[in-house]
Each structure stands twice: as C-alpha cells, then as structure tokens.
Design a protein around this motif. Structure first.
Motif, PDB file in Angstrom:
ATOM      1  N   THR A 142       1.090  -1.117  -0.272  1.00 22.04           N
ATOM      2  CA  THR A 142       0.312  -0.482  -0.295  1.00 22.04           C
ATOM      3  C   THR A 142       1.465   0.972  -0.330  1.00 22.04           C
ATOM      4  OG1 THR A 142       0.072  -0.296   2.671  1.00 22.04           O
ATOM      5  CG2 THR A 142      -1.614  -1.293   1.018  1.00 22.04           C
ATOM      6  N   GLN A 143       0.237   2.228  -0.513  1.00 19.69           N
ATOM      7  CA  GLN A 143       0.776   3.794   0.059  1.00 19.69           C
ATOM      8  C   GLN A 143       0.091   4.506   0.305  1.00 19.69           C
ATOM      9  OE1 GLN A 143       3.347   5.275  -3.129  1.00 19.69           O
ATOM     10  NE2 GLN A 143       1.968   3.981  -4.490  1.00 19.69           N
TER      11      GLN A 143
ATOM     12  N   THR B 187      -0.270   8.411   0.465  1.00 16.63           N
ATOM     13  CA  THR B 187      -0.862   9.045  -1.252  1.00 16.63           C
ATOM     14  C   THR B 187      -2.573   8.497  -1.312  1.00 16.63           C
ATOM     15  OG1 THR B 187       1.257   8.155  -2.280  1.00 16.63           O
ATOM     16  CG2 THR B 187      -0.693   8.216  -3.558  1.00 16.63           C
TER      17      THR B 187
ATOM     18  N   CYS C 150      -5.003   5.929  -2.622  1.00 12.45           N
ATOM     19  CA  CYS C 150      -4.943   5.026  -2.651  1.00 12.45           C
ATOM     20  C   CYS C 150      -5.324   4.552  -1.987  1.00 12.45           C
ATOM     21  CB  CYS C 150      -3.133   4.037  -2.956  1.00 12.45           C
ATOM     22  SG  CYS C 150      -2.369   4.763  -4.220  1.00 12.45           S
TER      23      CYS C 150
ATOM     24  N   ALA D 250      -0.746  -0.714  -5.161  1.00 12.82           N
ATOM     25  CA  ALA D 250      -0.921  -0.120  -5.632  1.00 12.82           C
ATOM     26  C   ALA D 250      -0.344   1.551  -5.469  1.00 12.82           C
ATOM     27  CB  ALA D 250      -2.431   0.490  -4.392  1.00 12.82           C
TER      28      ALA D 250
ATOM     29  N   HIS E  55      -4.524   6.530 -10.036  1.00 15.07           N
ATOM     30  CA  HIS E  55      -3.758   5.509  -9.322  1.00 15.07           C
ATOM     31  C   HIS E  55      -4.315   4.394  -9.630  1.00 15.07           C
ATOM     32  CE1 HIS E  55      -2.394   9.082  -7.347  1.00 15.07           C
ATOM     33  NE2 HIS E  55      -1.102   8.538  -6.670  1.00 15.07           N
TER      34      HIS E  55
ATOM     35  N   ALA F  14      -4.897  -0.815  -9.462  1.00 16.59           N
ATOM     36  CA  ALA F  14      -3.927  -1.569  -8.403  1.00 16.59           C
ATOM     37  C   ALA F  14      -3.456  -2.407 -10.093  1.00 16.59           C
ATOM     38  CB  ALA F  14      -5.384  -2.652  -7.794  1.00 16.59           C
TER      39      ALA F  14
END
Length: 470
Positions: free
Chosen positions: A32-33, A36, A39, A93, A229, A231
C-alpha cells in the motif's frame, strides 16, 4: 503381506502430505501507499476495515483454504515494485507512472504484472499540481521561467511538469532548472525558500498549502494530463488465483462504497492512520472532490499509461515498450463489478464528479446547480454543511461565528474547471449583484471579471465585503 504393508504406509504418507498441502495458507501480500491517499480504497481502508476477509473465496477449490494476509506500507511506488518483482508482494497500489515502471521492471525480469483497476483519478489531470513558497510573488507557471522547480523524478507529477513546460514552448533543459526532490524533502525546502517551486502528486500540492507554507499556482488539469492511481497484481499470481484477484477488487469496491456514504467519517480514519489532515482528505474523497473514485479503464486512463511509458523512455527510466493491451486488463474489475451488481460499461462512460445530493444548509432548498457550491466543516461537527453558493456559505459562517462556532475548513468550487478548492486559498470575483465565483488563480479571476464584470477579491477581502454589505 509385505507389499500391502508398504502400500498402506505409502498411502498414509501421501494422505499426511496432502493434508499438509491443504493446510498451507494461501498468501495474499499487498503493498500500500497510505500517505498517497488516493490509494486508500485499494489499501488502507481494506486493511483497517478488514474488508478482504469478507470476500476471499471459501468454496470450490478454495473450500479448505486458509489465508495469510500480509500488508506492507510504502511512501512511493518504486520500493513497492522492487518487492513485487522480488516475489515478496502479490498486489500493489500506485499511480500511472510508477505503475508503468512496475510493468517495465517485471518485463526486465522476464515476467509480467497486470494493471487491473483504476482506484481514483482525473481524466483532466487534477491531483498533480505545482506550489510555490507562501511568500513567493509567482502567480502562475509563466512566472517560473528561469526558476528552479523540484519534483519527484519519474513520478506522475514529473510527467505533468514536463508536459506543462512543453505546452509553454519552453525547453525543459534550458528555460527552467528541474531538480529531483521527494515530498518529505521539498516541504522543508519550500519553507526555507531553497526552491522556487515544487511539483508533486496527491496530496502534496494541496497538503503543503493547507499547512500554510506554500501556495498552489498550477493544477494538473491546466495541462490536460489524465492521471490516476490504480491496482496491480503479479500476472503469475493472477493466473493461479483469479478468484482472489476478484475478491481483492470486491473489497476495494466495498471500501469505495463506504467512503462515498460517509466521507467525513472515513476521511477522519485516513487522517488518523496517515497524519494527513482530514480536511485535505475530504478535498479529494468528498462529493465533488478533486478527483473521482473510478474503477473503470476509461480511454484517458489507458492513454495515461501509454504517455507514462513514452515519458519514462525520454527520461531514460525505461528502455523498452510495454504491450499496453496486455498490461492493462479490465477482466477482473468487470467480474468484480458484475458480482457487486454494477454495470462496467455504464460506469466506463460516466465522467461525472462524485455526486453531491444535499440541501442548502441555510435555505433548506435542494442543491441542483453545483457550479458554485461551497461547503463548511465546523469544528466539533461530524458532517460538512453544504451551500448552493459561496455568498450563502460565507454569510452563514459569519452568523455561526457570532454564535461561538468556528470553521475547520471552507471549500469552494472553481467556477470554470469545477475543481474543489480551499476557499482560504482561492480568489473570488464579486459581481454587482453580489454573486461570488471562486477561482484557483488570480489570473483566472481577473479574466472572468474583465469578461463579465465584477471585482477580484481574496478570501479575507470577500469576507469583509459581505460584512460591510449587511
């Protein structure tokens, strides 16, 4: 007898081995981010709300399956990609640029990754932006010729900056000095006036102004550069466990549904986890937000991937092309949307902003025209108040403040582009009728006033003018 005995022993060993294989958990490792924030529906919210457990399959070949769900958080896409290529993560992501680099990195390793869904984006380009120090005299990109602009290299914001410079007819190697800076370095640099400007991705072009040490002078929508953004998944993993890929996307759709229904509540949750203020999160994730949460592969988003590859080759970060038709796939998100009772093709042609269905908090009338919507989030109130116009919101705010209440934040919509703004950072045109129109840039406000009449005011001045007119 001896043969039968050994046969029985062998059968027992096989049975134990098969039993162990069945008991071996299936790994679902997701990168993950969290910071950000666009996401969030593909990572943070799924993790915090334990939504993946709800959709992982437990029938058919998964009848006896157990799962080893692993989460790892990153501040950017590059290290996340490294972990995916190393086989330590199955999903990730990230934005269009690092996502394209992900595909290139897998290709170099003789393998493939798949871009399986959009999570959030803007076909116009909002989300990326350029900021200057709060005290800078710069008002627009025109004022940055000959200046030093920092940007995270090979990011989606880098691509936006290059295209914006190209649109001006400038030479990026001669007319400006572009240096690389991550957002955590750029923040202090802006505060110390060590750079003239900084270009960045979600949420920093809004976060830095919100924190008071920068001012946004350019929005990605001005460069007409689609950005998103999304996946990704390791293609080998997707081939082996397609039902798990669909389950992950079902969880992402559920996260999207929840934040759409209660944007303030989940903005607060994201803020708690990331440290990014809820007022900034709502700017993106609330109704009429800066970007839309859109799971479908619109042509503009597919083009963003192609443009990313082209720009990365220009930056010498990629030395080969990707087959976009094989890299980008709607196979899994189509299935996930169908299982959720939604129509992929209908959503793919829907370009509307996240809808606002509300009544004016002052008049009680239903808001039907959202071009001049303004919103107030009061301290100690769980929900945002909506108003049909900036003048209605600011008049209401004056009364609320007399009653001892205080605003956490006031939002307005840019009259021309429709993007959501922090009203305290916006410019306004007040017509002779008293009607207010909000703009990101002073130049935009001045052009509107020249064409339609009216006075250009900043937020403080427009508030004073409303008080004086009462």
């Amino acid at each position: 007898m001896i043969i039968h005995r050994y046969t029985a022993i062998y059968a027992a060993v096989v049975a134990v081995t098969l039993g162990s294989a069945k008991a071996e958990p299936i790994r679902v490792a997701i990168g993950t981010q969290d910071t950000t924030i666009n996401c969030a529906t593909g990572g943070l919210l799924i993790r915090e709300l334990k939504l993946l457990d709800k959709y992982l399959p437990h029938d058919g070949k998964y009848k006896d399956a157990t799962y080893d769900i692993q989460w790892r958080n990153f501040t950017s896409g590059a290290p996340l990609t490294n972990e995916m290529v190393a086989g330590k993560l199955d999903f990730g992501a990230m934005a269009d640029f690092p996502g394209s680099l992900n595909g290139v990195a897998f290709q170099k390793a003789g393998r493939r990754s798949l871009f399986i869904s959009v999570l959030s984006g803007s076909t116009k380009g909002s989300g990326n932006g350029i900021v200057v120090p709060a005290g800078s005299p710069a008002r627009s990109l025109d004022d940055l010729k000959g200046k030093t602009i920092s940007v995270p290299f090979a990011s989606t914001a880098h691509g936006m900056l290059l295209r914006a410079i190209e649109a001006k007819g400038w030479n990026p190697d001669a007319d400006v000095s572009i240096i690389t800076q991550a957002p955590e370095v750029a923040g202090p640099a802006l505060q110390a006036n060590k750079v003239d400007a900084h270009a960045d991705f979600v949420p920093f072009a809004e976060l830095f102004p919100w924190r008071g040490f920068a001012r946004k002078i350019f929005d990605g929508s001005q460069a007409s550069t689609p950005t998103f953004h999304g996946a990704l998944v390791d293609a080998d993993y997707a081939d082996k466990y397609p039902e798990i890929v669909t389950a992950y996307l079902r969880a992402a759709l559920e996260a999207d549904r929840l934040i759409a229904s209660e944007p303030e509540r989940y903005s607060e949750l994201i803020a708690k986890v990331t440290g990014i203020e809820a007022e900034v999160v709502y700017l993106f994730h609330g109704p009429l937000g800066l970007q839309t949460r859109d799971a479908t592969w619109k042509p503009e988003f597919q083009q963003a991937v192609a443009t990313s590859i082209k720009t990365l080759k220009y930056l010498k970060r990629a030395d080969s092309d990707l087959d976009i038709d094989k890299f980008v796939t709607d196979r899994f998100i189509r299935t996930a949307l169908t299982q959720a009772g939604r129509d992929y093709d209908a959503e793919k042609v829907n370009y509307a902003q996240l809808p606002l269905k509300a009544r004016d908090a002052a008049s009680g009338a239903e808001i039907t025209d959202v071009s001049r919507v303004a919103q107030i989030w009061l301290k100690d109130e769980p929900q945002v108040r909506h108003y049909a116009s900036p003048e209605a919101a600011l008049k209401a705010l004056a009364v609320l403040e007399k009653d001892g209440k205080a605003a956490r934040v006031v939002y307005a919509q840019d009259r021309e582009s429709g993007i959501k703004l922090f009203a305290s950072q916006a410019w306004f045109v007040r017509a002779t009728s008293g009607e207010l129109s909000a703009f990101l840039l002073k130049d935009g406000a001045e052009q509107w006033a020249k064409a339609k009449g009216g006075t250009v005011l900043d937020f403080a001045a427009v508030r004073e003018s409303l008080v004086a007119s009462r």
